[in-house]
Scaffold this motif. Structure first.
Motif, mmCIF file in Angstrom:
data_model
loop_
_atom_site.group_PDB
_atom_site.id
_atom_site.type_symbol
_atom_site.label_atom_id
_atom_site.label_comp_id
_atom_site.label_asym_id
_atom_site.label_seq_id
_atom_site.Cartn_x
_atom_site.Cartn_y
_atom_site.Cartn_z
ATOM 1 N N LYS A 55 0.814 -1.214 0.000
ATOM 2 C CA LYS A 55 0.000 0.000 0.000
ATOM 3 C C LYS A 55 0.852 1.269 0.000
ATOM 4 N N SER A 56 2.147 1.094 -0.035
ATOM 5 C CA SER A 56 3.044 2.243 -0.012
ATOM 6 C C SER A 56 2.848 3.116 -1.236
ATOM 7 N N GLU A 57 3.091 4.418 -1.062
ATOM 8 C CA GLU A 57 3.012 5.340 -2.193
ATOM 9 C C GLU A 57 4.161 5.118 -3.176
ATOM 10 N N LEU A 58 5.207 4.458 -2.725
ATOM 11 C CA LEU A 58 6.349 4.179 -3.583
ATOM 12 C C LEU A 58 6.161 2.851 -4.303
ATOM 13 N N ALA A 59 6.500 2.830 -5.578
ATOM 14 C CA ALA A 59 6.518 1.569 -6.306
ATOM 15 C C ALA A 59 7.648 0.705 -5.735
ATOM 16 N N PRO A 60 7.586 -0.616 -5.906
ATOM 17 C CA PRO A 60 8.617 -1.493 -5.323
ATOM 18 C C PRO A 60 10.039 -1.086 -5.681
ATOM 19 N N ILE A 61 10.279 -0.719 -6.949
ATOM 20 C CA ILE A 61 11.632 -0.382 -7.363
ATOM 21 C C ILE A 61 12.082 0.934 -6.743
ATOM 22 N N GLN A 62 11.123 1.866 -6.518
ATOM 23 C CA GLN A 62 11.459 3.117 -5.846
ATOM 24 C C GLN A 62 11.776 2.867 -4.374
ATOM 25 N N TRP A 63 11.025 1.994 -3.780
ATOM 26 C CA TRP A 63 11.267 1.637 -2.381
ATOM 27 C C TRP A 63 12.645 1.001 -2.233
ATOM 28 N N LEU A 64 13.007 0.151 -3.191
ATOM 29 C CA LEU A 64 14.315 -0.479 -3.165
ATOM 30 C C LEU A 64 15.423 0.563 -3.255
ATOM 31 N N GLY A 65 15.247 1.544 -4.142
ATOM 32 C CA GLY A 65 16.247 2.596 -4.266
ATOM 33 C C GLY A 65 16.399 3.401 -2.992
ATOM 34 N N GLN A 66 15.295 3.708 -2.361
ATOM 35 C CA GLN A 66 15.336 4.475 -1.107
ATOM 36 C C GLN A 66 16.051 3.701 -0.012
ATOM 37 N N LYS A 67 15.691 2.428 0.144
ATOM 38 C CA LYS A 67 16.314 1.609 1.179
ATOM 39 C C LYS A 67 17.796 1.378 0.894
ATOM 40 N N THR A 68 18.147 1.291 -0.385
ATOM 41 C CA THR A 68 19.544 1.105 -0.748
ATOM 42 C C THR A 68 20.371 2.313 -0.330
ATOM 43 N N ALA A 69 19.849 3.522 -0.578
ATOM 44 C CA ALA A 69 20.570 4.744 -0.222
ATOM 45 C C ALA A 69 20.743 4.878 1.282
ATOM 46 N N GLU A 70 19.826 4.293 2.052
ATOM 47 C CA GLU A 70 19.914 4.356 3.508
ATOM 48 C C GLU A 70 20.873 3.317 4.078
ATOM 49 N N ASP A 71 21.233 2.340 3.271
ATOM 50 C CA ASP A 71 22.119 1.270 3.740
ATOM 51 C C ASP A 71 23.562 1.775 3.779
ATOM 52 N N PRO A 72 24.287 1.601 4.898
ATOM 53 C CA PRO A 72 25.680 2.071 4.982
ATOM 54 C C PRO A 72 26.575 1.480 3.885
ATOM 55 N N ARG A 73 26.229 0.294 3.381
ATOM 56 C CA ARG A 73 27.044 -0.321 2.343
ATOM 57 C C ARG A 73 26.982 0.460 1.032
ATOM 58 N N PHE A 74 25.898 1.207 0.819
ATOM 59 C CA PHE A 74 25.777 1.992 -0.405
ATOM 60 C C PHE A 74 26.848 3.077 -0.456
ATOM 61 N N ALA A 75 26.985 3.844 0.615
ATOM 62 C CA ALA A 75 27.990 4.911 0.643
ATOM 63 C C ALA A 75 29.386 4.341 0.489
ATOM 64 N N MET A 76 29.659 3.217 1.142
ATOM 65 C CA MET A 76 30.987 2.614 1.055
ATOM 66 C C MET A 76 31.265 2.117 -0.359
ATOM 67 N N THR A 77 30.254 1.569 -1.015
ATOM 68 C CA THR A 77 30.433 1.061 -2.376
ATOM 69 C C THR A 77 30.696 2.207 -3.345
ATOM 70 N N MET A 78 30.006 3.328 -3.189
ATOM 71 C CA MET A 78 30.249 4.483 -4.047
ATOM 72 C C MET A 78 31.657 5.036 -3.823
ATOM 73 N N VAL A 79 32.110 5.028 -2.569
ATOM 74 C CA VAL A 79 33.486 5.459 -2.276
ATOM 75 C C VAL A 79 34.484 4.543 -2.971
#
Length: 438
Positions: free
Chosen positions: A102-126
């Motif tokens: 029921k989220s306003e975000l589509a599944p793929i958008q939700w995945l992107g949001q959660k990915t950006a919040e994951d500490p591993r995302f910042a480390m991987t970009m570094v």
């Protein structure tokens, strides 16, 4: 992205998930467990991806994320699918239960949001940025204590890990500003270091091992990077003039054709087959289809392509520069076209030094300067009298985009000065510092 990483009816978005996890979270799903010694054993499981622990260790991570891609077809188009997992396929682990349908975000958008919040995302970009700028992938924890220089390698790993962790924290604090991240890497010793100040380093295997990963720019430039470097050196795009066959079967300039880039162009069917998309691929480029990994170590074919690039660069640069007035030239502002080692030795030497600094980023040593002076002199003397006509594509017939000032066309080279300078430019363009350093 979904077109670049397609799926199939049986893969059901697992390949996309593997690519996504590896590129954005630094997790290689295939490395989570050893591959089965006997895959046939899985046939005795009703649903091995769920029930067999040798399979589920990866599928526990992969299948829920794959379910978030369910609304996208194999060609990447959005095709909402209410039947998930597909009924004609073996059962999959359900979509991540943290996602609220029921989220306003589509599944793929939700995945992107959660990915950006994951500490591993910042480390991987570094880690991505660190490799892009230094040419060195972040070190893995050293485990072999018997390797030569191991204490130094361990120390280097600790220093590098602390630096990357600091970058990760700053990257997050600066709201994921990638420009901030690039700047911090560029001003660091990992990028800027050229050599150790202490001459005793070479006698200490631990210190030598610790410093092995310092200093950047030692990887082979990709065709795209090399094209930008050449454009920077020329202070204009590296362009060619397209030719066509005239009615009397002679090659003439097609006045209606647009100038294009030598190295990256792809419309070479009707001209002299200069460096084009085929050479780009041969030189380690990618086509985003069959070739997807840029090469950072040269092969024999790439070496041949590099020589051709050097010849074409020299051919297209000398006459077009001499065709301008001194103040508008990039390479030859201190000399005249008629100057030789006999008539203007100072100007020739100063020009060679300028060329080395511009193309290689360093001043030549005394012996190197003598070598390049000798090369220019011998080519000029040996070629004089052998013919004055320049090859068609080496002539300067019109002012190129980016050039300014009065332009005097050049079609001939009676005393071989232009071809001698072309030889010297090609010599510099084949130097490893030109091809490997940005």
């Amino acid at each position: 992205y979904l077109s670049r990483y397609p799926t199939t009816a049986t893969n059901v978005n697992r390949h996309r998930t593997w690519a996504f996890m590896r590129q954005f979270l630094g997790v290689d799903i295939l490395a989570l467990a050893d591959r089965r010694a006997d895959p046939a054993e899985a046939e005795f499981q009703e649903s091995p991806t769920i029930n067999d622990p040798n399979c589920s260790i990866c599928h526990d991570v992969m299948d829920p994320v794959a379910g978030l891609f369910q609304d996208f077809a194999d060609n990447g188009r959005w095709v909402p699918n209410e039947d998930w997992p597909p009924t004609d396929q073996p059962p999959m682990l359900e979509t991540d239960t943290q996602y609220d349908p029921k989220s306003e975000l589509a599944p793929i958008q939700w995945l992107g949001q959660k990915t950006a919040e994951d500490p591993r995302f910042a480390m991987t970009m570094v880690n991505h940025a660190f490799f892009q700028l230094t040419g060195n992938k972040p070190m893995s924890p050293p485990t072999d204590t018997k390797v030569k220089g191991w204490p130094g390698i361990r120390k280097a790993f600790e220093i590098e890990s602390a630096f990357l962790s600091k970058l990760r924290d700053g990257f997050v604090a600066n709201n994921f500003n990638i420009k901030w991240l690039y700047k911090e890497i560029i001003i660091s010793p990992f990028y800027r270091a050229k050599e150790a100040a202490d001459s005793q380093v070479s006698e200490d295997e631990n210190r030598l091992a610790a410093l092995a990963s310092f200093g950047g720019g030692d990887q082979l430039l990709t065709p795209f990077e090399l094209a930008r470097k050449i454009e920077t050196i020329l202070e204009r795009p590296w362009q060619y003039r397209q030719w066509k066959q005239s009615e009397d079967d002679k090659s003439v300039i097609d006045a209606n054709s647009a100038d294009n880039d030598y190295l990256l162009r792809n419309n070479s069917e009707n001209d002299f087959k200069y460096v084009d998309s085929i050479y780009r691929d041969m030189y380690g480029g990618i086509d985003f289809f069959n070739n997807t990994n840029r090469q950072h170590l040269p092969s024999s074919a790439m070496a041949a392509a590099g020589r051709r690039i050097a010849y074409e660069f020299a051919c297209a640069s000398v006459a077009s520069d001499f065709a301008l007035r001194h103040k508008n030239r990039v390479f030859f502002s201190k000399i005249d076209l008629t100057d030789t080692v006999d008539t203007n030795p100072t100007g020739i030497s100063e020009t060679i030094v300028d060329l080395s600094e511009k193309m290689l980023g360093r001043t030549p040593t005394g012996s190197e300067l003598i070598q390049m002076n000798t090369l220019f002199d011998e080519v000029q003397r040996g070629g004089k009298g052998s013919g004055s006509k320049l090859p068609l594509h080496c002539r300067a017939l019109k002012r190129l985009p980016g050039q300014t000032g009065i332009f005097t066309p050049i079609k001939t080279d009676p005393d071989y000065q232009i071809r001698a300078w072309m030889t010297l430019l090609a010599f510099l363009a084949m130097d490893s510092q030109f091809l490997f350093e940005w």
